[in-house]
Design a protein around this motif. Sequence first.
Motif, mmCIF file in Angstrom:
data_model
loop_
_atom_site.group_PDB
_atom_site.id
_atom_site.type_symbol
_atom_site.label_atom_id
_atom_site.label_comp_id
_atom_site.label_asym_id
_atom_site.label_seq_id
_atom_site.Cartn_x
_atom_site.Cartn_y
_atom_site.Cartn_z
ATOM 1 N N VAL A 177 100.534 56.731 45.673
ATOM 2 C CA VAL A 177 99.342 56.159 45.090
ATOM 3 C C VAL A 177 99.299 54.842 44.618
ATOM 4 O O VAL A 177 100.118 54.548 43.715
ATOM 5 C CB VAL A 177 98.387 56.966 44.303
ATOM 6 N N GLU A 178 98.542 53.767 45.266
ATOM 7 C CA GLU A 178 98.637 52.670 44.679
ATOM 8 C C GLU A 178 97.466 52.199 43.796
ATOM 9 O O GLU A 178 96.483 52.750 43.877
ATOM 10 C CB GLU A 178 98.472 51.577 46.095
ATOM 11 N N SER A 179 97.892 51.179 43.094
ATOM 12 C CA SER A 179 96.712 50.580 42.062
ATOM 13 C C SER A 179 97.155 49.131 41.680
ATOM 14 O O SER A 179 98.217 48.656 42.044
ATOM 15 C CB SER A 179 96.835 51.465 40.867
ATOM 16 N N GLY A 180 96.057 48.257 41.304
ATOM 17 C CA GLY A 180 96.178 47.146 40.742
ATOM 18 C C GLY A 180 95.477 45.864 41.677
ATOM 19 O O GLY A 180 95.721 44.832 41.095
ATOM 20 N N GLY A 181 94.929 46.260 42.810
ATOM 21 C CA GLY A 181 94.326 45.259 43.373
ATOM 22 C C GLY A 181 93.182 44.737 42.822
ATOM 23 O O GLY A 181 92.868 45.245 41.575
ATOM 24 N N GLY A 182 92.680 43.583 43.315
ATOM 25 C CA GLY A 182 91.360 42.909 42.751
ATOM 26 C C GLY A 182 91.245 41.673 43.472
ATOM 27 O O GLY A 182 92.043 41.008 44.400
ATOM 28 N N LEU A 183 90.538 40.679 42.929
ATOM 29 C CA LEU A 183 90.103 39.457 43.271
ATOM 30 C C LEU A 183 90.510 38.696 42.266
ATOM 31 O O LEU A 183 90.535 38.416 41.224
ATOM 32 C CB LEU A 183 88.638 39.323 43.378
ATOM 33 N N VAL A 184 91.312 37.338 43.004
ATOM 34 C CA VAL A 184 91.928 36.443 42.017
ATOM 35 C C VAL A 184 91.675 35.070 42.700
ATOM 36 O O VAL A 184 91.406 35.052 43.877
ATOM 37 C CB VAL A 184 93.616 36.732 41.685
ATOM 38 N N GLN A 185 91.934 34.152 41.945
ATOM 39 C CA GLN A 185 91.786 32.694 42.694
ATOM 40 C C GLN A 185 93.309 32.250 43.033
ATOM 41 O O GLN A 185 94.201 32.856 42.523
ATOM 42 C CB GLN A 185 91.197 31.814 41.456
ATOM 43 N N PRO A 186 93.210 31.378 43.987
ATOM 44 C CA PRO A 186 94.602 30.864 44.485
ATOM 45 C C PRO A 186 95.397 30.413 43.240
ATOM 46 O O PRO A 186 94.750 29.761 42.098
ATOM 47 C CB PRO A 186 94.142 29.752 45.315
ATOM 48 N N GLY A 187 96.668 30.688 43.253
ATOM 49 C CA GLY A 187 97.743 30.264 42.077
ATOM 50 C C GLY A 187 97.948 31.212 41.266
ATOM 51 O O GLY A 187 98.667 31.087 40.129
ATOM 52 N N GLU A 188 96.925 32.260 41.171
ATOM 53 C CA GLU A 188 96.881 33.314 39.994
ATOM 54 C C GLU A 188 98.005 34.391 40.457
ATOM 55 O O GLU A 188 98.612 34.437 41.719
ATOM 56 C CB GLU A 188 95.337 33.820 39.736
ATOM 57 N N SER A 189 97.945 35.505 39.616
ATOM 58 C CA SER A 189 98.927 36.634 39.696
ATOM 59 C C SER A 189 98.332 37.863 39.743
ATOM 60 O O SER A 189 97.149 37.771 39.062
ATOM 61 C CB SER A 189 100.056 36.500 38.680
#
Length: 119
Positions: free
Chosen positions: A5-17
């Motif tokens: 089971v995966e977790s931790g995805g999301g929306l970020v800006q370029p250069g972020e982590s």
Amino acid sequence: QVQVVESGGGLVQPGESLRLSCAGSGRDFRFVVMGWYRQAPGHQREFVASIPESHLAAYAPSVKGRFTISRDNTKNTIFLQMNNLKPEDTAVYYCSADGFQGSKYVEVWGQGTLVSVSS
């Protein structure tokens, strides 16, 4: 039943982590190799990184130096630390696990977690 089971995805800006996690479970299952794959819209699923029990990791050239895969054998969990994210990293990220349940070889896939990189 063996599952990851995966977790931790999301929306970020370029250069972020972002940091993805994948937790494996299954009675009498030995998680020999665990890894990450991704599939961007209109593209085939591709290899990102993998890590065996020995912790000798492998990476796709496109992420080497930016992504780090790690593993906690005591919890059958792997992590993908993604730094300096780029728009081309946008994809659904899937966790996979290969191993043995008794003497039977088993390969399992997670449902995926979406990573979106956009300004």
